[in-house]
Every structure is written in structure tokens, then in C-alpha cells.
Design an enzyme around this catalytic site. Structure first.
Site, short mmCIF file in Angstrom:
data_model
loop_
_atom_site.label_atom_id
_atom_site.label_comp_id
_atom_site.label_asym_id
_atom_site.label_seq_id
_atom_site.Cartn_x
_atom_site.Cartn_y
_atom_site.Cartn_z
N HIS A 6 9.78 0.46 8.22
CA HIS A 6 9.07 -0.80 8.51
C HIS A 6 9.15 -1.84 7.39
O HIS A 6 9.67 -2.93 7.57
CB HIS A 6 7.58 -0.52 8.76
N ASP A 7 8.55 -1.50 6.25
CA ASP A 7 8.26 -2.53 5.25
C ASP A 7 9.49 -3.20 4.61
O ASP A 7 9.45 -4.41 4.33
CB ASP A 7 7.35 -1.95 4.14
N PHE B 203 -0.74 -0.31 12.59
CA PHE B 203 -1.64 0.14 11.52
C PHE B 203 -2.12 -1.00 10.59
O PHE B 203 -3.32 -1.12 10.32
CB PHE B 203 -0.99 1.25 10.68
N ASN B 204 -1.21 -1.80 10.05
CA ASN B 204 -1.62 -2.80 9.03
C ASN B 204 -2.63 -3.79 9.60
O ASN B 204 -3.52 -4.25 8.87
CB ASN B 204 -0.41 -3.58 8.50
N ASN C 149 -2.46 2.85 3.46
CA ASN C 149 -1.95 4.18 3.84
C ASN C 149 -2.76 5.28 3.18
O ASN C 149 -3.00 6.34 3.77
CB ASN C 149 -0.49 4.32 3.42
N THR D 75 2.93 -5.99 2.79
CA THR D 75 3.43 -4.86 3.58
C THR D 75 2.33 -3.82 3.82
O THR D 75 2.62 -2.66 4.13
CB THR D 75 4.65 -4.20 2.89
N ASP E 156 0.85 -1.21 0.00
CA ASP E 156 0.00 0.00 0.00
C ASP E 156 0.89 1.26 0.00
O ASP E 156 0.82 2.06 0.93
CB ASP E 156 -0.96 0.00 1.21
N ASP F 200 6.80 1.24 1.91
CA ASP F 200 6.49 0.20 0.92
C ASP F 200 7.30 0.44 -0.35
O ASP F 200 7.79 -0.50 -1.00
CB ASP F 200 5.01 0.24 0.51
C1 BDR Z 1 2.95 0.08 8.59
O1 BDR Z 1 1.89 1.00 8.38
C2 BDR Z 1 2.14 1.82 7.28
O2 BDR Z 1 1.96 3.16 7.65
C3 BDR Z 1 3.54 1.52 6.80
O3 BDR Z 1 3.61 1.54 5.38
C4 BDR Z 1 3.83 0.15 7.35
O4 BDR Z 1 3.42 -0.87 6.45
C5 BDR Z 1 3.66 0.43 9.88
O5 BDR Z 1 2.77 0.37 10.94
CA CA Z 2 2.85 -0.44 4.17
#
Ligand code: BDR
Ligand code: CA
Length: 315
Positions: free
Chosen positions: A243-244, A169-170, A41, A127, A11, A16
Site C-alpha cells: 500500500h504505502d 484501516f487508515n 498499525n 501513510t 505508522d 510504511d
Molecule cells: C494501510 O493500513 C496499514 O495496515 C498499512 O500500513 C497501510 O497504511 C492499508 O490499509
Molecule cells: Ca501505514
């Protein structure tokens, strides 16, 4: 050894986007069968466009890109513009990509590709919210035996949540999908905030990437410059967590990460803790191990890998 076939479900999102670059830099190890976009996102219209723009920048206008689910399985949609900007990739100029959007729905692509592949052969790399992957599993469970592993970014244990006090979040963006994926019976490796918060894109690290001075490195530095602002303020640390790209870095160099087999269960009901990943790190339940929970990384080795791979785009 033949490159490992993967599908990246994402996303974009700046992190990502960097994850896509890292994967596209590594054709000897990874064969990207396709990139599937999901709403997360930012809305789907933007995530699929952003994924295609990253293919343009990396010189891979031949990459098959598919748009998938525009909303979560059950809950109302949620986005994260406050972190990623209104485009999802603020920090670089957004253009109309040359890389085409394939007409097939991402879920159909995932199903068709897995069914055509040998047993236990394809690695899924999600991701973003897990809507596309869970919908595919829900529709055609026969795809499961064709999955080698699912290496995803999502969840949190010791770090707590980044969107609510207990949810990452994911997972929060589609907890019902996450529940399906963690319980699917195939090996899952999860990069939660416990590890991704150790991978900080400090100014020094971003400057090294910028100095590579090729289109991918310049775009990466631009996007991380934007990402940096918000997260630095939020966490009080220098540099935003990347993160990703931890998912693809794990596929390229697993020995820089430490993980432990645990049970991970997702909260799908509670108003207060919706999207929480209950990680049974100390085996205090008799729930079966379903996840390789990654909790540590060597961040310098990570950035050495990333910077070295992004340098390849200058060749
Ligand atoms: C995840 O949430 C999104 O904002 C980032 O792309 C990542 O995948 C981190 O919590
Ligand atoms: Ca992401």
C-alpha cells in the site's frame, strides 16, 4: 530541478517501512524534511522506534524523526497487529535504533516547518491514520497555504474495506482526522485500496529484491515475507498489496498511475460504515472536487522503480 520538500507521516508497519526506504533512495527528487510517527498499525512507542530503525538500515542516522499523537482525535485507538505482527515490522529483527528521537512533538514540527516554508512548497505524505496532520491543521490553519499537496494512502471505493466491509484501516483508525484532511482545501492525491491492491509483492518480485543483497533490500524482503503470509490468505491472491510505497512512487513517477478528480467525503457517524470514503467517481453530487482519486497503476513499472531504487543502497 531542486528536490521536492516532503514530510512523511507514518505508522510503520512493513509497507510504511518500504515507503521510507523508497523515499530515502531518491535524494535527487525528494528532500525529506522529517519523518513524523503516529499511532496506527501498532502503538506510537513502536511506530516511532520502527521509523528510526529504518533510518539506521538506510544509513540515514541523521534523519529527523518525531513522535506525534498517541491516539485518534475522537474515537478509541485501534491497531493492526494481526497483519503487521506485534512489533509492526515482524519479519526482521527489531533492535534499539541509533537514529535519535527528536524531542519536539511531531505536530509542532509539522507546524513549525510549514510556517517557515514558502507558500505552497511542502508536500505531506501520510501513510498512517491522519491524526498528526489533522491536529496540526486544526491548531494552526495558517499552515495550509504552505502545503503544496497531500499525497496519502487511505480509503477505498470499488475494493470495499479491508478492516470493515466499507472502511480502509487508515481512515477507520481516525475518521475525524481524515474528514479534516480531505476537506482542508489543499490538493489531495489519495492512494486507496482500489490501486494498492494491484501492487502485489509476489514471491518473484520479492526474490528480485532479495537478490540485490544489500541491507535495505534484505530488510525489505524479510518484512514482505511476513506481510505476505497474512494477506495472501486473506485475499486469495499471490503476494500482499504494497500500500504505502504507492505514495512515494507517485511522487517519483506519476505517469505510471491513473487518477480522476472527484469529491471524497468521509463517514464519521455511522456505526456500520464508520470510516467509509464516499468517492463521487461519476460526479453524481454537486460536492466540489477535493481529491485526485488514484484507481490504476502499472504494477510492473512500480516494481521496476522500487527494485531499481533499492539497488542504490548497495552502491
Ligand atoms: C494501510 O493500513 C496499514 O495496515 C498499512 O500500513 C497501510 O497504511 C492499508 O490499509
Ligand atoms: Ca501505514
Amino acid at each position: 530541478m531542486a528536490p521536492r520538500p516532503i514530510i512523511i507521516d507514518c505508522d510503520p508497519g512493513q509497507d510504511d517501512a518500504v515507503c521510507l526506504f523508497l523515499a530515502m533512495s531518491s535524494p535527487d527528487e525528494l528532500e525529506i524534511l522529517g519523518i513524523t510517527a503516529v499511532a496506527g498499525n501498532v502503538p506510537l512507542e513502536l511506530t516511532q522506534r520502527n521509523a528510526r530503525q529504518m533510518c539506521d538500515i538506510a544509513g540515514r542516522t541523521d534523519m529527523p524523526v518525531f513522535a506525534g499523537c498517541s491516539r485518534p482525535m475522537v474515537r478509541e485507538p485501534m491497531t493492526a497487529e494481526q497483519i503487521h505482527g506485534t512489533t509492526g515490522i515482524d519479519g526482521i529483527e527489531v533492535v534499539d535504533p541509533v537514529t535519535p528521537l527528536r524531542s519536539m512533538h511531531a505536530v509542532e514540527f509539522i507546524i513549525e516547518t510549514l510556517l517557515a516554508a514558502s507558500e505552497e512548497s511542502v508536500t505531506l505524505v501520510p501513510t498512517g491514520p491522519l491524526t498528526n496532520i489533522a491536529t496540526a491543521i486544526d491548531k494552526v490553519p495558517e499552515i495550509l497555504s504552505h502545503i503544496d499537496e497531500i499525497v496519502l494512502m487511505g480509503g477505498a471505493m470499488r475494493e470495499g474495506g479491508n478492516r470493515t466491509p466499507s472502511a480502509e484501516f487508515n481512515i477507520l483508525a481516525d475518521p475525524h482526522a481524515a474528514d479534516i484532511v480531505f476537506c482542508c482545501g489543499r490538493p489531495v492525491t489519495a492512494m486507496g485500496l482500489d490501486v494498492t491492491h494491484k501492487v502485489l509483492s509476489t514471491r518473484k518480485r520479492v526474490a528480485k529484491i532479495k537478490a540485490l543483497n544489500n541491507p535495505v533490500a534484505t530488510a525489505t524482503a524479510g518484512m514482505l515475507g511476513f506481510f505476505h503470509r497474512f494477506d495472501t490468505k486473506k485475499y486469495g491472491s499471490e503476494g500482499a498489496p504494497l500500500h504505502d510505497p504507492c505514495t512515494v512512487a507517485y511522487l517519483l513517477q506519476a505517469d505510471i498511475f491513473d487518477g480522476k478528480q472527484c469529491n471524497v467525503s468521509v463517514e464519521t457517524q455511522s456505526r456500520l460504515t464508520l470510516g467509509h470514503t464516499a468517492v463521487d467517481f461519476w460526479n453524481v453530487t454537486d460536492r466540489p472536487h477535493n481529491t485526485n482519486w488514484i484507481y490504476d497503476v502499472d504494477p510492473d513499472a512500480f516494481f521496476e522503480l522500487l527494485t531499481g531504487r533499492l539497488a542504490r543502497f548497495g552502491d
